[in-house]
Write a protein that holds these residues in place. Structure first.
Motif, PDB file in Angstrom:
ATOM      1  N   LEU A  78      74.766  51.316  18.405  1.00  9.46           N
ATOM      2  CA  LEU A  78      74.141  50.258  17.153  1.00  9.46           C
ATOM      3  C   LEU A  78      73.022  51.033  16.387  1.00  9.46           C
ATOM      4  CD1 LEU A  78      74.403  47.370  15.883  1.00  9.46           C
ATOM      5  CD2 LEU A  78      72.486  46.748  17.358  1.00  9.46           C
ATOM      6  N   ARG A  79      72.979  50.816  15.197  1.00  7.30           N
ATOM      7  CA  ARG A  79      71.834  51.271  14.286  1.00  7.30           C
ATOM      8  C   ARG A  79      71.516  50.068  13.714  1.00  7.30           C
ATOM      9  NH1 ARG A  79      74.150  55.211  10.115  1.00  7.30           N
ATOM     10  NH2 ARG A  79      76.142  53.890  10.414  1.00  7.30           N
ATOM     11  N   GLY A 102      59.403  48.008   7.480  1.00  5.98           N
ATOM     12  CA  GLY A 102      58.781  48.632   8.729  1.00  5.98           C
ATOM     13  C   GLY A 102      57.855  47.632   9.382  1.00  5.98           C
ATOM     14  N   LYS A 103      58.231  46.296   9.052  1.00  4.37           N
ATOM     15  CA  LYS A 103      57.000  45.317   9.785  1.00  4.37           C
ATOM     16  C   LYS A 103      56.967  45.339  11.327  1.00  4.37           C
ATOM     17  CE  LYS A 103      56.917  43.384   5.692  1.00  4.37           C
ATOM     18  NZ  LYS A 103      55.900  43.474   4.634  1.00  4.37           N
ATOM     19  N   SER A 104      55.837  45.028  11.743  1.00  6.65           N
ATOM     20  CA  SER A 104      55.672  45.177  13.134  1.00  6.65           C
ATOM     21  C   SER A 104      56.534  44.365  14.131  1.00  6.65           C
ATOM     22  CB  SER A 104      54.013  44.766  13.285  1.00  6.65           C
ATOM     23  OG  SER A 104      53.768  43.462  12.904  1.00  6.65           O
ATOM     24  N   PHE A 135      65.104  56.190  14.277  1.00  3.86           N
ATOM     25  CA  PHE A 135      66.301  57.308  14.094  1.00  3.86           C
ATOM     26  C   PHE A 135      66.046  57.808  12.725  1.00  3.86           C
ATOM     27  CE2 PHE A 135      70.493  57.578  12.287  1.00  3.86           C
ATOM     28  CZ  PHE A 135      70.855  58.732  12.627  1.00  3.86           C
ATOM     29  N   ARG A 136      65.614  56.941  11.711  1.00  3.05           N
ATOM     30  CA  ARG A 136      65.439  57.353  10.307  1.00  3.05           C
ATOM     31  C   ARG A 136      64.313  56.464   9.448  1.00  3.05           C
ATOM     32  NH1 ARG A 136      70.424  56.088   6.332  1.00  3.05           N
ATOM     33  NH2 ARG A 136      69.729  56.815   4.273  1.00  3.05           N
ATOM     34  N   GLU A 137      63.813  57.285   8.610  1.00  3.07           N
ATOM     35  CA  GLU A 137      62.707  56.930   7.944  1.00  3.07           C
ATOM     36  C   GLU A 137      63.030  56.768   6.569  1.00  3.07           C
ATOM     37  OE1 GLU A 137      58.749  57.945   8.674  1.00  3.07           O
ATOM     38  OE2 GLU A 137      59.112  57.906  10.681  1.00  3.07           O
ATOM     39  N   LEU A 138      63.247  55.919   5.562  1.00  6.45           N
ATOM     40  CA  LEU A 138      63.506  55.879   4.363  1.00  6.45           C
ATOM     41  C   LEU A 138      62.300  55.368   3.473  1.00  6.45           C
ATOM     42  CD1 LEU A 138      65.810  56.188   2.192  1.00  6.45           C
ATOM     43  CD2 LEU A 138      66.196  53.731   2.265  1.00  6.45           C
ATOM     44  N   VAL A 140      57.789  51.997   3.663  1.00  9.77           N
ATOM     45  CA  VAL A 140      58.871  52.657   4.459  1.00  9.77           C
ATOM     46  C   VAL A 140      59.743  51.804   5.145  1.00  9.77           C
ATOM     47  CG1 VAL A 140      59.155  54.336   6.445  1.00  9.77           C
ATOM     48  CG2 VAL A 140      56.997  54.468   4.853  1.00  9.77           C
ATOM     49  N   ASP A 141      61.066  52.044   5.161  1.00 12.49           N
ATOM     50  CA  ASP A 141      62.109  51.334   5.843  1.00 12.49           C
ATOM     51  C   ASP A 141      62.444  52.359   7.055  1.00 12.49           C
ATOM     52  OD1 ASP A 141      62.210  49.304   3.920  1.00 12.49           O
ATOM     53  OD2 ASP A 141      63.938  50.271   2.770  1.00 12.49           O
ATOM     54  N   LEU A 142      62.642  51.497   8.082  1.00 15.96           N
ATOM     55  CA  LEU A 142      63.034  52.177   9.325  1.00 15.96           C
ATOM     56  C   LEU A 142      64.227  51.689   9.989  1.00 15.96           C
ATOM     57  CD1 LEU A 142      59.499  51.858  11.158  1.00 15.96           C
ATOM     58  CD2 LEU A 142      60.104  53.743   9.774  1.00 15.96           C
TER      59      LEU A 142
END
Length: 308
Positions: free
Chosen positions: A117-118, A124-126, A140-143, A300-302
């Motif tokens: 799963l991804r 990027g909320k806590s 895995f990835r930062e957008l 940032v989206d994670l």
């Protein structure tokens, strides 16, 4: 229709569906909108929201979590990539958080995907970071979302088109196939953008924001070699550098910069005060180009994934 047994409590039920009824679509859309008003950003991407509608789609499953009959959460699982693990997004109603619904949806996603799963955490909320840790997922990835002003006091970047290149706007129906081919070639490395189909393009052309006057095509001797598709977020008064793509053989000659500049000028002409775009943090070359154009990181989206 099946029931997921993961982490259920009295009154909580998770249904896994291949398609949603019109009433279910409306309920999920309302849930996403309510959460976005609280969070400041949608927890489900544009692609995910488009995939709610239009009936069954290959590889797409919807998870509806209800609490005593009330829709409390939604998750979408997309298993269309032949190599990568299935990708998911999820959202819980703001008034019903802190009750384990997010963990229940996450556990159901893990079970449904076979623990491959991804998961996206937009903004990027806590709480999303904590849920990823609880589920045993790793970053895995930062957008990044970048923004820059478009006001008259802020000079826009300039870019000269390479010799022999002309620019015109997109003609729906006429340019669909050639655009899809160039998009696939330009984003062959990109798991989402490069896989767009005619149905995906049709979905976007049917959206209220679609405007071919803001969809610029670069041609060399009548052959499409690059494009800049802009988008307007009317409620937020934001203009978006939606997609900029250049054929691999045409890259490095300034075409991408020139197309970006053309789109920014168009967005300014509409009276929009701010432009935005998304870029992967590890795409250092593109990030440097956009930063030189005056863009700075806004949020940032994670993406998290299982280790296997």
């Amino acid at each position: 229709m099946t029931d997921a047994a993961a982490a259920l409590e009295p009154g909580r039920q998770i249904q896994i569906l291949d398609e949603l009824s019109q009433d279910q679509v409306a309920a999920v859309q309302g849930l996403i909108e309510e959460a976005a008003r609280t969070d400041g950003t949608p927890s489900v991407s544009e692609q995910g929201r488009l995939q709610l509608r239009g009936g069954r789609r290959p590889g797409i499953r919807h998870l509806l979590l209800t609490d005593h009959g009330r829709l409390a959460g939604y998750a979408q699982l997309e298993d269309t990539d032949p190599v990568e693990a299935p990708a998911a997004e999820l959202v819980v109603h703001p008034a019903l958080r802190g009750r384990g619904h997010g963990r229940a949806l996450g556990s159901a996603l893990l079970a449904t995907s076979g623990k491959r799963l991804r998961v996206w955490a937009h903004g990027g909320k806590s709480a999303a970071r904590h849920l990823a840790q609880v589920l045993g997922l790793t970053l895995f990835r930062e957008l990044r979302q970048l923004r820059r002003p478009l006001t008259d006091g802020e000079p826009l970047p300039e870019g000269a088109y390479p010799a022999g290149v002309t620019v015109r706007t997109f003609v729906p129906g006429q340019d669909d196939a050639s655009w899809l081919a160039v998009n696939a070639a330009a984003f062959a490395h990109h798991p989402e953008q490069g896989a767009l189909t005619q149905r995906d393009l049709d979905d976007r052309k049917a959206e209220p924001w679609f405007d071919p006057k803001g969809f610029f095509l670069a041609e060399r001797e009548g052959r499409l070699v690059g494009f800049h598709w802009t988008k307007v977020h009317a409620e937020q008064q934001l203009g978006e550098v939606y997609v900029v793509g250049v054929l691999p053989g045409e890259q490095g000659g300034g075409l991408g910069k020139a197309l970006t500049a053309t789109g920014l000028l168009h967005l300014r002409s509409l009276g929009l005060p701010t432009a935005m775009l998304y870029v992967d943090t590890d795409n250092t070359a593109a990030l440097a180009v956009y930063e030189r154009m005056g863009f700075v990181t806004h949020e940032v989206d994670l993406m998290y994934r299982t280790e296997s």
